[in-house]
Design an enzyme around this catalytic site. Structure first.
Site, short mmCIF file in Angstrom:
data_model
loop_
_atom_site.label_atom_id
_atom_site.label_comp_id
_atom_site.label_asym_id
_atom_site.label_seq_id
_atom_site.Cartn_x
_atom_site.Cartn_y
_atom_site.Cartn_z
CB SER A 45 -0.94 0.01 1.21
OG SER A 45 -1.86 -1.05 1.15
CB CYS A 254 -6.90 -1.14 2.87
SG CYS A 254 -5.83 0.31 2.77
CD GLN A 258 -9.64 3.58 -0.80
OE1 GLN A 258 -8.96 3.36 -1.80
NE2 GLN A 258 -9.13 4.13 0.30
CG HIS A 344 -4.40 -2.77 7.06
ND1 HIS A 344 -4.09 -3.43 5.89
CD2 HIS A 344 -4.30 -1.44 6.77
CE1 HIS A 344 -3.81 -2.55 4.94
NE2 HIS A 344 -3.93 -1.34 5.46
CD GLU A 346 -3.95 -6.79 6.86
OE1 GLU A 346 -3.19 -5.92 6.43
OE2 GLU A 346 -5.15 -6.57 7.11
#
Length: 369
Positions: A45, A254, A258, A344, A346
């Site tokens: 990211s 994330c 979107q 997140h 994770e």
């Protein structure tokens, strides 16, 4: 060796070269995490960004061969205040600077990161460059180089970080479900978290046709995190719409939040300086529960707390927001067949408040059997 960090508005910070020498161009952003710099640097990211660490001392625990979240360091450049002189951790196999040099990441150290972060908070994330060695030049020329570099708005970056070939991460123990994961920047810990819940994850390239998903006969579709402007992700959005039409359960995080929001008819926008850190609160509207989350995004979904709307796939709603600024942190179909969050679950190196969302995804897939 001297190095400089140059912002597009002409502000210049002078320090010392850290990592590789040369030129790094990208959007200057800051992250507030005090731990987990290896996971930050290898998070897809962050592709195309020069990351500024707000924590003053970085590199204490060195670098190891286990904590990477992708195939290598993803950031465009790196800026720190006080790098550790030597690593001190039993898991370290080398130093942070060694890793930066080996992977050609141009960095800068010894700058006033507090002043830099205050500037970015006031003026917003902006184009920047780190220059050192033979690439140093006069201030005006360096500013011009930065101003000639691409903006993050309209940046199509997920194709640069996606896997080239599909691969499979097996379930740990008995297999309960099969998930197709669209890799627009997936982190290694995501399939591991799914494996712990008996999920076999098939990670697919971002440009995969819908037939690559249906051929797997999956119990669900996962849409990963990733970099760039979600307004450019037309192909992933179209793929998610096909999945919704086929009534395949969808879970996104994330960038995936979107993408799902766009599939449900919402727009996105560029934030002033984004959310990047591991201490960001999120309110779940149904329960009032607050989770402390890990986040990394500079774009957000349009909407506000409590908002509902009619999508092509049924009624949809905003499910989570950030109490700091009202930013949308989650959307879902009222039917429960698709949901996503901006943060997140994770997260490595934490926090782990949101890990239960993988259990929610498993429960959703189990309900359809």
């Amino acid at each position: 060796m001297t190095a400089v960090l140059v912002l597009e508005d002409g502000r210049i910070f002078r320090g010392e070269a850290y990592g590789a020498t040369g030129t790094a161009l990208g959007e200057a952003v800051f992250t507030t995490g005090m731990t987990g710099y290896q996971e930050t640097l290898t998070d897809p990211s962050y592709h195309g960004q020069i990351v500024v660490q707000t924590a003053p001392m970085i590199g204490n625990t060195g670098w190891n061969g286990e904590d990477d979240e992708s195939r290598g360091i993803q950031v465009a450049g790196y800026a720190v205040r006080d790098p550790a002189r030597r690593p001190s951790n039993w898991r370290a196999t080398g130093s942070l600077e060694d890793a930066l040099r080996a992977q050609g990441i141009v960095g800068i150290a010894g700058i006033d990161t507090r002043a830099l972060v205050r500037h970015l908070r006031e003026q917003g994330a902006m184009r920047s460059g780190v220059f050192s060695g033979a690439d140093l030049a006069g201030d005006a020329e360096l500013v011009a180089r930065v101003q000639a570099s691409p903006r993050m708005e309209g940046a199509d970056l997920y194709g640069a970080v996606t896997t080239k070939e599909p691969y499979v991460v097996a379930a740990a123990g008995e297999k309960r479900f099969t998930v197709a994961a669209l890799d627009v920047g997936i982190k290694f810990n995501t399939p591991r978290m799914m494996a712990e819940r008996g999920i076999e994850t098939h990670v697919l390239p971002a440009d995969s046709p819908f037939s690559a998903i249906t051929d797997l006969r999956p119990d669900g579709l996962f849409v990963a995190n990733g970099p760039g402007d979600p307004a450019t992700a037309d192909k992933p959005v179209a793929l998610v719409r096909q999945a919704l039409e086929a009534d395949i359960p969808v879970f996104g995080i994330c960038f995936g939040n979107q993408i799902l929001a766009r599939a449900l008819g919402r727009g996105t926008y560029k934030m002033r300086y984004g959310h990047r850190g591991i201490n960001i609160p999120v309110v779940e509207h149904d329960t009032g529960r607050v989770a402390i989350t890990s986040q990394n995004h500079g774009f957000a979904v349009e909407g506000e707390a409590g908002e509902e709307w009619e999508s092509p796939y049924g009624r949809a709603r905003v499910t989570h927001t950030c109490p700091n600024d009202g930013c949308v942190e989650g959307v879902a179909l009222a039917s429960g067949r698709a949901f996503s969050v901006q943060y997140h679950p994770e997260a490595a190196a934490g926090p782990h408040d949101a890990a239960r969302l993988f259990d929610q995804f498993a429960q959703l897939m189990g309900s359809g059997r």
